[in-house]
Design a protein around this motif. Structure first.
Motif, PDB file in Angstrom:
ATOM      1  N   LEU A 137      -2.961 -86.210 -55.550  1.00  0.00           N
ATOM      2  CA  LEU A 137      -4.174 -85.985 -54.764  1.00  0.00           C
ATOM      3  C   LEU A 137      -5.078 -87.209 -54.761  1.00  0.00           C
ATOM      4  O   LEU A 137      -5.712 -87.504 -53.738  1.00  0.00           O
ATOM      5  CB  LEU A 137      -4.915 -84.755 -55.284  1.00  0.00           C
ATOM      6  N   ALA A 138      -5.145 -87.932 -55.867  1.00  0.00           N
ATOM      7  CA  ALA A 138      -5.970 -89.142 -55.910  1.00  0.00           C
ATOM      8  C   ALA A 138      -5.471 -90.158 -54.881  1.00  0.00           C
ATOM      9  O   ALA A 138      -6.261 -90.870 -54.252  1.00  0.00           O
ATOM     10  CB  ALA A 138      -5.968 -89.739 -57.305  1.00  0.00           C
ATOM     11  N   ARG A 139      -4.175 -90.219 -54.685  1.00  0.00           N
ATOM     12  CA  ARG A 139      -3.616 -91.143 -53.698  1.00  0.00           C
ATOM     13  C   ARG A 139      -3.823 -90.607 -52.275  1.00  0.00           C
ATOM     14  O   ARG A 139      -4.134 -91.377 -51.369  1.00  0.00           O
ATOM     15  CB  ARG A 139      -2.131 -91.376 -53.977  1.00  0.00           C
ATOM     16  N   ARG A 140      -3.662 -89.309 -52.075  1.00  0.00           N
ATOM     17  CA  ARG A 140      -3.871 -88.739 -50.739  1.00  0.00           C
ATOM     18  C   ARG A 140      -5.316 -88.890 -50.302  1.00  0.00           C
ATOM     19  O   ARG A 140      -5.598 -89.068 -49.116  1.00  0.00           O
ATOM     20  CB  ARG A 140      -3.481 -87.255 -50.746  1.00  0.00           C
ATOM     21  N   TRP A 141      -6.220 -88.797 -51.234  1.00  0.00           N
ATOM     22  CA  TRP A 141      -7.640 -88.898 -50.907  1.00  0.00           C
ATOM     23  C   TRP A 141      -8.136 -90.345 -50.905  1.00  0.00           C
ATOM     24  O   TRP A 141      -9.327 -90.586 -50.733  1.00  0.00           O
ATOM     25  CB  TRP A 141      -8.466 -88.070 -51.894  1.00  0.00           C
ATOM     26  N   LYS A 142      -7.218 -91.299 -51.116  1.00  0.00           N
ATOM     27  CA  LYS A 142      -7.538 -92.728 -51.076  1.00  0.00           C
ATOM     28  C   LYS A 142      -8.532 -93.140 -52.166  1.00  0.00           C
ATOM     29  O   LYS A 142      -9.313 -94.068 -51.980  1.00  0.00           O
ATOM     30  CB  LYS A 142      -8.071 -93.145 -49.687  1.00  0.00           C
ATOM     31  N   TRP A 143      -8.482 -92.439 -53.287  1.00  0.00           N
ATOM     32  CA  TRP A 143      -9.299 -92.869 -54.425  1.00  0.00           C
ATOM     33  C   TRP A 143      -8.621 -94.034 -55.124  1.00  0.00           C
ATOM     34  O   TRP A 143      -9.250 -94.802 -55.836  1.00  0.00           O
ATOM     35  CB  TRP A 143      -9.466 -91.726 -55.429  1.00  0.00           C
ATOM     36  N   THR A 144      -7.316 -94.157 -54.916  1.00  0.00           N
ATOM     37  CA  THR A 144      -6.529 -95.208 -55.545  1.00  0.00           C
ATOM     38  C   THR A 144      -5.284 -95.441 -54.716  1.00  0.00           C
ATOM     39  O   THR A 144      -4.880 -94.583 -53.924  1.00  0.00           O
ATOM     40  CB  THR A 144      -6.127 -94.823 -56.981  1.00  0.00           C
ATOM     41  N   THR A 145      -4.673 -96.600 -54.905  1.00  0.00           N
ATOM     42  CA  THR A 145      -3.378 -96.885 -54.286  1.00  0.00           C
ATOM     43  C   THR A 145      -2.320 -97.088 -55.362  1.00  0.00           C
ATOM     44  O   THR A 145      -1.160 -97.348 -55.055  1.00  0.00           O
ATOM     45  CB  THR A 145      -3.452 -98.153 -53.410  1.00  0.00           C
ATOM     46  N   SER A 146      -2.711 -96.962 -56.598  1.00  0.00           N
ATOM     47  CA  SER A 146      -1.807 -97.218 -57.715  1.00  0.00           C
ATOM     48  C   SER A 146      -0.936 -95.999 -58.005  1.00  0.00           C
ATOM     49  O   SER A 146      -1.291 -94.868 -57.689  1.00  0.00           O
ATOM     50  CB  SER A 146      -2.609 -97.577 -58.968  1.00  0.00           C
ATOM     51  N   ASP A 147       0.219 -96.243 -58.608  1.00  0.00           N
ATOM     52  CA  ASP A 147       1.064 -95.153 -59.090  1.00  0.00           C
ATOM     53  C   ASP A 147       1.217 -95.231 -60.607  1.00  0.00           C
ATOM     54  O   ASP A 147       2.096 -94.586 -61.185  1.00  0.00           O
ATOM     55  CB  ASP A 147       2.440 -95.171 -58.405  1.00  0.00           C
ATOM     56  N   ASP A 148       0.365 -96.020 -61.248  1.00  0.00           N
ATOM     57  CA  ASP A 148       0.344 -96.155 -62.700  1.00  0.00           C
ATOM     58  C   ASP A 148      -0.752 -95.247 -63.254  1.00  0.00           C
ATOM     59  O   ASP A 148      -1.934 -95.440 -62.948  1.00  0.00           O
ATOM     60  CB  ASP A 148       0.064 -97.612 -63.082  1.00  0.00           C
ATOM     61  N   PRO A 149      -0.399 -94.230 -64.059  1.00  0.00           N
ATOM     62  CA  PRO A 149      -1.407 -93.285 -64.562  1.00  0.00           C
ATOM     63  C   PRO A 149      -2.576 -93.946 -65.283  1.00  0.00           C
ATOM     64  O   PRO A 149      -3.728 -93.512 -65.127  1.00  0.00           O
ATOM     65  CB  PRO A 149      -0.603 -92.393 -65.516  1.00  0.00           C
ATOM     66  N   VAL A 150      -2.308 -94.983 -66.056  1.00  0.00           N
ATOM     67  CA  VAL A 150      -3.378 -95.653 -66.798  1.00  0.00           C
ATOM     68  C   VAL A 150      -4.342 -96.352 -65.837  1.00  0.00           C
ATOM     69  O   VAL A 150      -5.565 -96.287 -65.990  1.00  0.00           O
ATOM     70  CB  VAL A 150      -2.802 -96.652 -67.813  1.00  0.00           C
ATOM     71  N   LYS A 151      -3.792 -97.007 -64.810  1.00  0.00           N
ATOM     72  CA  LYS A 151      -4.644 -97.682 -63.827  1.00  0.00           C
ATOM     73  C   LYS A 151      -5.431 -96.657 -63.003  1.00  0.00           C
ATOM     74  O   LYS A 151      -6.603 -96.879 -62.683  1.00  0.00           O
ATOM     75  CB  LYS A 151      -3.794 -98.559 -62.909  1.00  0.00           C
ATOM     76  N   ILE A 152      -4.775 -95.553 -62.654  1.00  0.00           N
ATOM     77  CA  ILE A 152      -5.472 -94.507 -61.897  1.00  0.00           C
ATOM     78  C   ILE A 152      -6.630 -93.959 -62.716  1.00  0.00           C
ATOM     79  O   ILE A 152      -7.739 -93.779 -62.212  1.00  0.00           O
ATOM     80  CB  ILE A 152      -4.498 -93.374 -61.516  1.00  0.00           C
ATOM     81  N   GLU A 153      -6.383 -93.702 -63.974  1.00  0.00           N
ATOM     82  CA  GLU A 153      -7.439 -93.204 -64.864  1.00  0.00           C
ATOM     83  C   GLU A 153      -8.629 -94.156 -64.887  1.00  0.00           C
ATOM     84  O   GLU A 153      -9.787 -93.735 -64.777  1.00  0.00           O
ATOM     85  CB  GLU A 153      -6.874 -93.043 -66.274  1.00  0.00           C
ATOM     86  N   ALA A 154      -8.338 -95.450 -65.006  1.00  0.00           N
ATOM     87  CA  ALA A 154      -9.416 -96.439 -65.056  1.00  0.00           C
ATOM     88  C   ALA A 154     -10.188 -96.497 -63.744  1.00  0.00           C
ATOM     89  O   ALA A 154     -11.421 -96.623 -63.738  1.00  0.00           O
ATOM     90  CB  ALA A 154      -8.840 -97.815 -65.398  1.00  0.00           C
ATOM     91  N   GLU A 155      -9.479 -96.413 -62.615  1.00  0.00           N
ATOM     92  CA  GLU A 155     -10.149 -96.474 -61.313  1.00  0.00           C
ATOM     93  C   GLU A 155     -11.016 -95.241 -61.071  1.00  0.00           C
ATOM     94  O   GLU A 155     -12.147 -95.347 -60.586  1.00  0.00           O
ATOM     95  CB  GLU A 155      -9.111 -96.613 -60.203  1.00  0.00           C
ATOM     96  N   ILE A 156     -10.482 -94.072 -61.405  1.00  0.00           N
ATOM     97  CA  ILE A 156     -11.246 -92.838 -61.185  1.00  0.00           C
ATOM     98  C   ILE A 156     -12.482 -92.816 -62.069  1.00  0.00           C
ATOM     99  O   ILE A 156     -13.536 -92.292 -61.682  1.00  0.00           O
ATOM    100  CB  ILE A 156     -10.366 -91.601 -61.460  1.00  0.00           C
ATOM    101  N   ALA A 157     -12.371 -93.395 -63.258  1.00  0.00           N
ATOM    102  CA  ALA A 157     -13.505 -93.418 -64.186  1.00  0.00           C
ATOM    103  C   ALA A 157     -14.692 -94.192 -63.621  1.00  0.00           C
ATOM    104  O   ALA A 157     -15.836 -93.950 -64.016  1.00  0.00           O
ATOM    105  CB  ALA A 157     -13.078 -94.015 -65.525  1.00  0.00           C
TER     106      ALA A 157
END
Length: 327
Positions: free
Chosen positions: A221-241
């Motif tokens: 969902l984070a990728r569908r909503w364009k909150w991130t383009t990463s597929d790395d959980p650690v990077k996604i966590e950092a971006e969402i934070a």
């Protein structure tokens, strides 16, 4: 050729003055000139107006299109505002969002979360009562016979690897932490079978420490909503934070995971029945017909493996499922 009396062949009179018809023609031409300029100005204005008029389905010049078909890249500020609005609206849709694993203490939540890998919460909830009845403490589980643990957790799949993990983390809790589950990320991730996702589940739901749980639903969902383009959980966590205040991290995780399980599925998202479709830049990836989309919803009992039949007592305001939802 002879001309008429008093008129030269050139169209001038004998006195050399222009013929009346010619003079009238020139005068008419001079009077028509402003009208010609006016016509050019009108044509120019018409062309400009046409250029500024948006084509059906396209945004007007100087504006940003909706997320469904943005003509211009969305700014960081616009994305953050949209993301926070999604979170607010999800809070209204899922006021009872909660962890869907059954547990009574941090140790049970830790073991249940490790067992939930590659299976459903429902399957884990069906398995853990017998496991915790036989081994209620880290000391008990650490001293268990591996084959007996394997037999108890076999329904969750990968039971040999999971037995090694839960017995290993139990031994570490006994030997390094006095038999207690630590309340710090840096300590939790040292335990066998415990990564950042599991650690944040435990911290957020057993200790009240905010954390972002990036599981497969959250990542999708984070990728569908364009909150991130990463597929790395650690990077996604950092971006969402960086998008949401820390106080929202745990509940944000629950809401997004709830939405991913119930509506925004991996293969057939129910776009036409999604309450936040107007905020989704990926609208149209799934079924957009409202009637067909409603049949894809997974609400209440029988909807999907792992969903509680009822929310916990402290979430009394559960809304009724929409008409046509699977029950």
């Amino acid at each position: 050729m002879k001309t008429g009396p008093g008129r030269a062949a050139s169209g001038r009179t004998a006195s050399g003055k222009a013929a009346p018809e010619k003079a009238a023609g020139k005068a008419a031409s001079k009077k028509a000139a402003p009208r010609k300029a006016s016509t050019k100005a009108s044509a120019k204005a018409s062309t400009k107006a046409t250029a500024e008029t948006p084509v059906a389905g396209e945004p007007a010049a100087g504006t940003h299109a909706s997320p469904k078909g943005a003509a211009k890249p969305e700014s960081r500020l616009a994305m953050v505002r949209r993301a926070r609005k999604i979170n607010r609206e999800l809070a209204e849709v899922y006021p009872y969002a909660h962890p869907e694993l059954d547990f009574r203490n941090p140790f049970e939540l830790l073991v249940a979360t490790v067992l939930s890998a590659q299976t459903t919460d429902l399957r884990v909830n069906q398995t853990t009562p017998a496991l915790f009845a036989a081994y209620p403490t880290p000391e008990d589980l650490a001293a268990a016979v591996p084959e007996e643990v394997e037999e108890l957790i076999r329904p969750t799949g990968f039971f040999r690897a999971k037995t090694k993990s839960v017995m290993g983390l139990s031994a570490a809790l006994r030997d390094d932490f006095g038999g207690e589950v630590p309340g710090r990320l840096e300590d939790l991730v040292t335990l066998p079978g415990v990564g950042r996702k599991t650690a944040f589940v435990v911290l957020g739901n057993a200790f009240g420490v905010p954390g972002i749980t990036v599981d497969t639903h959250f990542m999708r969902l984070a990728r569908r909503w364009k909150w991130t383009t990463s597929d790395d959980p650690v990077k996604i966590e950092a971006e969402i934070a960086t998008i949401f205040p820390k106080s929202e991290w745990t509940m944000l995780s629950h809401r997004v995971i709830f939405h991913g399980r119930r509506i925004c599925h991996a293969r057939k998202p129910a776009c036409g029945a999604c309450p936040i479709a107007h905020l989704c830049p990926s609208y149209g990836e799934g079924e957009t017909d409202p009637e067909k989309a409603r049949k894809l919803l997974k609400y209440e009992k029988g909807g999907f493996p792992g969903q509680r039949l009822n929310p916990p007592p402290d979430y009394p305001g559960r809304p009724a499922p929409p008409p046509g939802a699977s029950t």
